[in-house]
Design an enzyme around this catalytic site. Structure first.
Site, PDB file in Angstrom:
ATOM      1  N   HIS A   1       0.833  -1.273   0.048  1.00  0.00           N
ATOM      2  CA  HIS A   1      -0.033   0.017  -0.089  1.00  0.00           C
ATOM      3  C   HIS A   1       0.893   1.282  -0.007  1.00  0.00           C
ATOM      4  O   HIS A   1       2.126   0.979   0.442  1.00  0.00           O
ATOM      5  CB  HIS A   1      -0.930  -0.012   1.232  1.00  0.00           C
ATOM      6  CG  HIS A   1      -1.974  -1.223   1.225  1.00  0.00           C
ATOM      7  ND1 HIS A   1      -3.046  -1.145   2.182  1.00  0.00           N
ATOM      8  CD2 HIS A   1      -2.198  -2.093   0.427  1.00  0.00           C
ATOM      9  CE1 HIS A   1      -3.734  -2.263   1.820  1.00  0.00           C
ATOM     10  NE2 HIS A   1      -3.164  -2.841   0.608  1.00  0.00           N
TER      11      HIS A   1
ATOM     12  N   GLU B   1       1.169   3.873   1.717  1.00  0.00           N
ATOM     13  CA  GLU B   1       1.817   4.203   3.118  1.00  0.00           C
ATOM     14  C   GLU B   1       2.876   3.353   3.574  1.00  0.00           C
ATOM     15  O   GLU B   1       4.179   3.726   4.012  1.00  0.00           O
ATOM     16  CB  GLU B   1       0.649   4.106   4.369  1.00  0.00           C
ATOM     17  CG  GLU B   1      -0.266   4.781   4.342  1.00  0.00           C
ATOM     18  CD  GLU B   1      -1.782   4.173   3.560  1.00  0.00           C
ATOM     19  OE1 GLU B   1      -1.333   3.518   2.520  1.00  0.00           O
ATOM     20  OE2 GLU B   1      -2.851   4.244   3.977  1.00  0.00           O
TER      21      GLU B   1
HETATM   22 ZN   LIG Z   1      -3.318   0.194   3.855  1.00  0.00          ZN
END
Ligand SMILES: [Zn+2]
Length: 190
Positions: free
Chosen positions: A80, A82
């Site tokens: 992801h 982040e």
């Molecule tokens: Zn995530």
């Protein structure tokens, strides 16, 4: 043990063209604008899902790393935006904690509310603040699932000293989710 390749994470080539590493990103909105730009470029250039993130020095806004969703291109469910941003920041600074002694405080801008995995990763990363753009409900409309995130999850992070600011430039961030939907992007559940 044979048969296990190294896991390598690399930015798409376009990062060099769109990210200005030299300037300061002073305000939360400045930082969020970059996260949203990354999410949009990722969709426009076909390199992943509609999510972007970036790590900054909290005071002064020096850009440390960026992240974008690389789940599909890297065939890796954990990549992801982040996570990519945190991994790159920690690698660049040579520290598994962005809150380590001797380092300045760091914050993260994420173009959408973090999922369960990313909230955990943000906790372990040592960042002092998390800025979120689109709301989880905006992502739900696309059938992206954030997993087991509860109001207590946010409170838990806050109790551990992490400031959380949600809804920063929400409309701009949500527009990229809608762009992705309009292009029938892959929903990989996360
Ligand atoms: Zn995530």
């Amino acid at each position: 043990m044979t048969g296990f390749p190294e896991v390598r994470v690399a930015y798409p080539a376009w990062v060099g063209d769109v990210v200005d590493w030299g300037r300061a990103y002073e305000s939360p909105e400045d930082r969020m604008k970059l996260a949203i730009r990354l999410s949009r470029e990722n969709v426009d250039r076909g390199t992943g899902g509609p999510f972007g993130a970036a790590v900054f020095e909290r005071d002064g806004g020096r850009l440390v790393s960026v992240g974008m969703n690389l789940v599909v291109t890297h065939r890796n469910s954990t990549l992801h935006a982040e996570i990519v941003a945190l991994m790159m920041a920690e690698s660049r600074l040579g520290s598994y904690s962005l809150g380590a002694e001797g380092l300045p405080a760091h914050d993260v801008a994420a173009s959408c509310d973090p999922c369960a995995m990313c909230l955990g990763a943000l906790l372990w990363s040592g960042v002092s603040r998390v800025l979120c753009g689109a709301h989880r409900e905006d992502a739900h409309i696309l059938q992206f699932d954030e997993g087991p995130v509860f109001p207590e999850s946010y409170r838990y992070l806050e109790k551990r000293g992490i400031e959380i600011q949600r809804g920063v430039l929400r409309e701009e961030a949500r527009a990229v989710l809608e762009l992705y939907r309009d292009r029938d992007g892959v929903i990989y559940n996360g």
